[in-house]
Motif scaffolding. Structure first.
Motif, PDB file in Angstrom:
ATOM      1  N   LEU A   1       3.352  -7.935  -4.490  1.00 19.58           N
ATOM      2  CA  LEU A   1       2.262  -7.528  -3.587  1.00 19.58           C
ATOM      3  C   LEU A   1       2.795  -6.732  -2.400  1.00 19.58           C
ATOM      4  O   LEU A   1       2.118  -5.823  -1.919  1.00 19.58           O
ATOM      5  N   CYS A   2       4.002  -7.031  -1.925  1.00 18.78           N
ATOM      6  CA  CYS A   2       4.612  -6.169  -0.897  1.00 18.78           C
ATOM      7  C   CYS A   2       4.812  -4.767  -1.469  1.00 18.78           C
ATOM      8  O   CYS A   2       4.581  -3.763  -0.784  1.00 18.78           O
TER       9      CYS A   2
ATOM     10  N   CYS B   1       8.778  -8.867  -4.030  1.00 17.47           N
ATOM     11  CA  CYS B   1       7.405  -9.368  -4.064  1.00 17.47           C
ATOM     12  C   CYS B   1       6.501  -8.257  -4.574  1.00 17.47           C
ATOM     13  O   CYS B   1       6.401  -7.199  -3.962  1.00 17.47           O
TER      14      CYS B   1
ATOM     15  N   HIS C   1       2.322 -14.392  -1.874  1.00 17.83           N
ATOM     16  CA  HIS C   1       1.979 -13.484  -0.774  1.00 17.83           C
ATOM     17  C   HIS C   1       0.473 -13.636  -0.612  1.00 17.83           C
ATOM     18  O   HIS C   1      -0.265 -13.428  -1.580  1.00 17.83           O
TER      19      HIS C   1
ATOM     20  N   MET D   1      13.961  -8.338  -0.864  1.00 16.36           N
ATOM     21  CA  MET D   1      12.724  -9.039  -1.227  1.00 16.36           C
ATOM     22  C   MET D   1      12.178  -8.467  -2.529  1.00 16.36           C
ATOM     23  O   MET D   1      12.264  -7.285  -2.783  1.00 16.36           O
TER      24      MET D   1
ATOM     25  N   HIS E   1       3.705  -9.997   4.584  1.00 12.74           N
ATOM     26  CA  HIS E   1       4.034 -11.094   3.676  1.00 12.74           C
ATOM     27  C   HIS E   1       4.005 -12.436   4.405  1.00 12.74           C
ATOM     28  O   HIS E   1       4.843 -12.707   5.255  1.00 12.74           O
TER      29      HIS E   1
HETATM   30 ZN   LIG Z   1       4.890  -9.960  -0.257  1.00 13.28          ZN
END
Ligand SMILES: [Zn+2]
Length: 142
Positions: A5-6, A3, A94, A1, A48
Motif C-alpha cells: 500500500l505504501c 508494503c 497499512h 520497507m 503507513h
Molecule cells: Zn504502508
C-alpha cells in the motif's frame, strides 16, 4: 520497507494509479480493482500506520471524517441496501478501509463479503472499465 500500500500511495502521488477516485488530505479513495460488489472501493491512508489506534489526533479524527465522506459518496452513487465497511490488515498492515456496497438482490446478503473473496479475481476490471464508476463516485463527492 516492503508494503504494497505504501507502493500504491507512491504510484498514486505521481499520477500512475488509474483507479484513483479522490485525494483527501490524509487518504486516497480508490475504486477496487475487482467489482464483485459494484462500487467496491478502498480508502488508503497516505502514511503507513499499523493500527487505527496508532494514529495521533487530529489525524485520526480527520481520517474518520474522510471515511464518512467516502462511504456517503459510494452510497449516493450506488444506492446499496447496506454498506459494509471493514478494516482488517492481516494481509497488509497499512491502515485502509474496504467499502463493500451490498444489494438487496444478493442471495447471500447476510454473509460477510470476505466469504466470497475467492471469486473476486473473476470480477477484475480494467482501468477503462473503471472510468464510469469512478466518475459516479466523484460526482457524489462534490
Ligand atoms: Zn504502508
Amino acid at each position: 520497507m516492503n508494503c504494497p500500500l505504501c507502493e500504491r500511495v507512491k504510484l498514486t502521488k505521481i499520477g500512475n494509479y488509474p483507479y484513483l477516485i479522490h485525494e483527501f488530505k490524509h487518504s486516497y479513495l480508490m475504486l477496487g480493482e475487482h467489482q464483485f460488489f459494484s462500487g467496491y472501493s478502498v480508502l488508503v491512508l497516505k502514511e503507513h500506520y499499523r493500527e487505527m489506534t496508532d494514529l495521533p489526533r487530529p489525524l485520526r479524527d480527520e481520517f474518520f471524517h474522510e471515511m464518512m465522506l467516502a462511504s456517503k459518496a459510494i452510497e449516493t452513487a450506488f444506492n446499496p441496501k447496506k454498506m459494509n465497511m471493514c478494516s482488517l490488515g492481516n494481509v497488509v498492515d497499512h491502515v485502509h478501509w474496504h467499502f463493500f456496497p451490498r444489494y438487496a438482490d444478493d442471495p447471500e446478503f447476510t454473509d460477510p463479503p470476505w466469504l466470497r473473496m475467492k471469486l473476486f479475481e473473476s470480477a477484475k476490471i480494467t482501468p477503462a472499465e473503471a472510468v464510469s464508476s469512478i466518475a459516479k463516485i466523484k460526482q457524489a463527492l462534490n
